[in-house]
Design a protein around this motif. Structure first.
Motif, PDB file in Angstrom:
ATOM      1  N   GLY A  17       5.685  -8.231   4.573  1.00  0.00           N
ATOM      2  CA  GLY A  17       6.584  -8.085   3.439  1.00  0.00           C
ATOM      3  C   GLY A  17       6.318  -6.815   2.651  1.00  0.00           C
ATOM      4  N   ILE A  18       5.059  -6.390   2.618  1.00  0.00           N
ATOM      5  CA  ILE A  18       4.689  -5.159   1.910  1.00  0.00           C
ATOM      6  C   ILE A  18       4.901  -3.932   2.791  1.00  0.00           C
ATOM      7  N   GLN A  19       4.844  -4.108   4.100  1.00  0.00           N
ATOM      8  CA  GLN A  19       4.869  -2.982   5.035  1.00  0.00           C
ATOM      9  C   GLN A  19       6.086  -2.062   4.908  1.00  0.00           C
ATOM     10  N   PRO A  20       7.318  -2.573   4.620  1.00  0.00           N
ATOM     11  CA  PRO A  20       8.457  -1.648   4.486  1.00  0.00           C
ATOM     12  C   PRO A  20       8.245  -0.536   3.469  1.00  0.00           C
ATOM     13  N   LEU A  21       7.448  -0.803   2.424  1.00  0.00           N
ATOM     14  CA  LEU A  21       7.141   0.261   1.464  1.00  0.00           C
ATOM     15  C   LEU A  21       6.385   1.396   2.143  1.00  0.00           C
ATOM     16  N   CYS A  22       5.474   1.025   3.051  1.00  0.00           N
ATOM     17  CA  CYS A  22       4.707   2.037   3.786  1.00  0.00           C
ATOM     18  C   CYS A  22       5.587   2.768   4.792  1.00  0.00           C
ATOM     19  N   ILE A  23       6.444   2.014   5.495  1.00  0.00           N
ATOM     20  CA  ILE A  23       7.328   2.616   6.484  1.00  0.00           C
ATOM     21  C   ILE A  23       8.287   3.603   5.820  1.00  0.00           C
ATOM     22  N   LYS A  24       8.720   3.273   4.602  1.00  0.00           N
ATOM     23  CA  LYS A  24       9.653   4.145   3.879  1.00  0.00           C
ATOM     24  C   LYS A  24       9.042   5.526   3.672  1.00  0.00           C
ATOM     25  N   TRP A  25       7.735   5.572   3.402  1.00  0.00           N
ATOM     26  CA  TRP A  25       7.056   6.862   3.263  1.00  0.00           C
ATOM     27  C   TRP A  25       6.857   7.532   4.616  1.00  0.00           C
ATOM     28  N   LEU A  26       6.518   6.748   5.626  1.00  0.00           N
ATOM     29  CA  LEU A  26       6.184   7.309   6.929  1.00  0.00           C
ATOM     30  C   LEU A  26       7.371   7.937   7.647  1.00  0.00           C
ATOM     31  N   VAL A  27       8.559   7.279   7.555  1.00  0.00           N
ATOM     32  CA  VAL A  27       9.711   7.798   8.299  1.00  0.00           C
ATOM     33  C   VAL A  27      10.171   9.160   7.773  1.00  0.00           C
ATOM     34  N   ALA A  28       9.695   9.540   6.588  1.00  0.00           N
ATOM     35  CA  ALA A  28      10.016  10.864   6.067  1.00  0.00           C
ATOM     36  C   ALA A  28       9.178  11.943   6.745  1.00  0.00           C
ATOM     37  N   GLU A  29       8.078  11.539   7.393  1.00  0.00           N
ATOM     38  CA  GLU A  29       7.166  12.475   8.038  1.00  0.00           C
ATOM     39  C   GLU A  29       7.183  12.363   9.567  1.00  0.00           C
ATOM     40  N   TRP A  30       7.240  11.152  10.081  1.00  0.00           N
ATOM     41  CA  TRP A  30       7.188  10.908  11.528  1.00  0.00           C
ATOM     42  C   TRP A  30       8.437  10.183  11.998  1.00  0.00           C
ATOM     43  N   THR A  31       8.774  10.366  13.278  1.00  0.00           N
ATOM     44  CA  THR A  31       9.887   9.636  13.865  1.00  0.00           C
ATOM     45  C   THR A  31       9.466   8.186  14.119  1.00  0.00           C
ATOM     46  N   PRO A  32      10.432   7.253  14.234  1.00  0.00           N
ATOM     47  CA  PRO A  32      10.086   5.857  14.558  1.00  0.00           C
ATOM     48  C   PRO A  32       9.253   5.731  15.828  1.00  0.00           C
ATOM     49  N   VAL A  33       9.547   6.558  16.820  1.00  0.00           N
ATOM     50  CA  VAL A  33       8.781   6.529  18.076  1.00  0.00           C
ATOM     51  C   VAL A  33       7.338   6.948  17.832  1.00  0.00           C
ATOM     52  N   THR A  34       7.136   7.986  17.027  1.00  0.00           N
ATOM     53  CA  THR A  34       5.789   8.460  16.717  1.00  0.00           C
ATOM     54  C   THR A  34       4.997   7.403  15.960  1.00  0.00           C
ATOM     55  N   ILE A  35       5.631   6.780  14.974  1.00  0.00           N
ATOM     56  CA  ILE A  35       4.958   5.736  14.195  1.00  0.00           C
ATOM     57  C   ILE A  35       4.547   4.584  15.093  1.00  0.00           C
ATOM     58  N   THR A  36       5.480   4.108  15.929  1.00  0.00           N
ATOM     59  CA  THR A  36       5.223   2.949  16.784  1.00  0.00           C
ATOM     60  C   THR A  36       4.119   3.219  17.789  1.00  0.00           C
ATOM     61  N   SER A  37       4.221   4.323  18.528  1.00  0.00           N
ATOM     62  CA  SER A  37       3.216   4.613  19.559  1.00  0.00           C
ATOM     63  C   SER A  37       1.860   4.894  18.930  1.00  0.00           C
ATOM     64  N   GLY A  38       1.832   5.657  17.844  1.00  0.00           N
ATOM     65  CA  GLY A  38       0.562   6.005  17.216  1.00  0.00           C
ATOM     66  C   GLY A  38      -0.177   4.793  16.679  1.00  0.00           C
ATOM     67  N   ARG A  39       0.538   3.922  15.962  1.00  0.00           N
ATOM     68  CA  ARG A  39      -0.143   2.769  15.366  1.00  0.00           C
ATOM     69  C   ARG A  39      -0.583   1.761  16.421  1.00  0.00           C
ATOM     70  N   TYR A  40       0.209   1.580  17.477  1.00  0.00           N
ATOM     71  CA  TYR A  40      -0.173   0.572  18.465  1.00  0.00           C
ATOM     72  C   TYR A  40      -1.248   1.046  19.429  1.00  0.00           C
ATOM     73  N   PHE A  41      -1.384   2.354  19.630  1.00  0.00           N
ATOM     74  CA  PHE A  41      -2.545   2.840  20.375  1.00  0.00           C
ATOM     75  C   PHE A  41      -3.822   2.501  19.605  1.00  0.00           C
ATOM     76  N   LEU A  42      -3.772   2.691  18.280  1.00  0.00           N
ATOM     77  CA  LEU A  42      -4.937   2.375  17.454  1.00  0.00           C
ATOM     78  C   LEU A  42      -5.162   0.865  17.365  1.00  0.00           C
ATOM     79  N   ILE A  43      -4.079   0.098  17.188  1.00  0.00           N
ATOM     80  CA  ILE A  43      -4.188  -1.365  17.087  1.00  0.00           C
ATOM     81  C   ILE A  43      -4.816  -1.947  18.344  1.00  0.00           C
ATOM     82  N   SER A  44      -4.291  -1.570  19.509  1.00  0.00           N
ATOM     83  CA  SER A  44      -4.826  -2.111  20.759  1.00  0.00           C
ATOM     84  C   SER A  44      -6.258  -1.648  20.988  1.00  0.00           C
TER      85      SER A  44
END
Length: 337
Positions: free
Chosen positions: A41-68
């Motif tokens: 529920g809080i995460q969209p606030l973070c995504i709102k900042w991130l999409v101004a800097e990175w593409t959705p593909v960059t955000i998804t691949s980058g975070r899930y490489f770290l998560i896994s």
């Protein structure tokens, strides 16, 4: 290195001693699911900042490489046999990566560029009913009347929160390309949960989350390279903190807790917790952005929690209603005498 590993293993000793983190009772499972929805529920606030800097593909691949990577490190410390799943689990895990990681995240983040958070939340509120329907078809999971009533009450509450109790807002909602992506997002998340329920019959939720995240990250990165959308740039302190939130809280913990819920409670009961997300979003907006909260939103939030309780505690509610009915009948009979 040996000392560090020894300390880490000691820190995780209680986990290993219990055999697996999934061996939780129903109350604990619901608490974990609630925590997961709070993080999301809080995460969209973070995504709102991130999409101004990175593409959705960059955000998804980058975070899930770290998560896994983090989850595999935990599996290594626990010496979990699920670190290498059975051969027949690999294809389902790949499908989980495609549906729950690549398509779900990229569709949602891209959709937010074309549509509103209101529409995204509204469409997500219909997910529990959709999940219950597909679960009944594919894994023969059945809900009783009280549980379906809980889903309906929770959906009505989510609708009230999203629209702020205004029928005009609901009537004027229009759907566009972004909204179609939100529908795609929900369909793929449901598929992810249903496949995950089957896979977690063979391996732990921890291993399932790790492998699905890795496959999803690889597939997303390959697509990003092909489409020219994988572009990492240096983030500022605030944006980097937002990214870390999506990795550790919205990623590692929320994804793990969600899969625990799917294994313990099933996809249908787990999905109802998604309707808590708009309540958290409203609370986060009030706390971080000083947005006003009116009585309609509070009423909608209460309806959501009532609906979630009906769905997750249908047996207790059923017994209470039966007891009340018997009491009324007894009182009526006594009055006639």
């Amino acid at each position: 290195m040996t000392k560090i590993r020894g300390l880490c293993k000691a820190g995780w000793g209680w986990w290993k001693a219990k055999g697996t983190f999934m061996e939780t009772n129903r109350k604990t499972t619901y608490i974990l699911l609630t925590i997961a929805t709070i993080f999301w529920g809080i995460q969209p606030l973070c995504i709102k900042w991130l999409v101004a800097e990175w593409t959705p593909v960059t955000i998804t691949s980058g975070r899930y490489f770290l998560i896994s990577g983090i989850l595999f490190f935990i599996l290594y410390l626990r010496q979990d046999r699920g670190i290498l799943p059975p051969r027949h689990c690999f294809l389902p895990l790949v499908f989980m990566g495609v549906t729950g990681i690549t398509v779900n995240n990229v569709a949602q983040f891209t959709g937010l560029q074309y549509s509103t958070v209101t529409n995204c939340t509204l469409i997500a509120a219909a997910s529990p009913a959709f999940t219950a329907f597909l679960s009944a078809i594919f894994i023969k999971e059945r809900l009783n009347r009280l549980q379906w009533s809980g889903i309906a009450i929770s959906f009505a509450g989510a609708l009230c929160v999203v629209s702020q109790g205004s029928l005009a807002v609901i009537r004027n909602i229009s759907f566009n390309t972004g909204d179609m992506l939100f529908f795609v997002c929900q369909i793929n998340w449901t598929i992810y949960s249903i496949i995950g329920r089957r896979v977690m019959g063979d391996i732990s939720a921890l291993a399932t989350t790790a492998w699905a995240g890795l496959f999803g990250a690889i597939i997303t990165a390959c697509y990003g390279i092909y489409a020219g959308q994988l572009t990492f740039t240096v983030l500022e302190a605030v944006t980097f903190s937002a990214f870390l939130y999506t990795v550790f809280l919205g990623g590692v913990l929320a994804m793990l807790f969600w899969n625990i819920g799917v294994k313990q409670a099933g996809p249908s009961l787990t999905a109802i917790f998604q309707n808590v997300t708009p309540v958290v979003g409203v609370a986060a907006g009030a706390f971080f952005l000083q947005e006003a909260v009116d009585i309609q939103e509070i009423g909608g939030a209460l309806a959501i929690f009532v609906g979630v309780y009906f769905t997750t505690h249908s047996e207790q509610v059923g017994r209470l209603l039966l007891r009340s009915e018997r009491t009324i009948c007894t009182g009526t009979s006594a009055g006639h005498k």
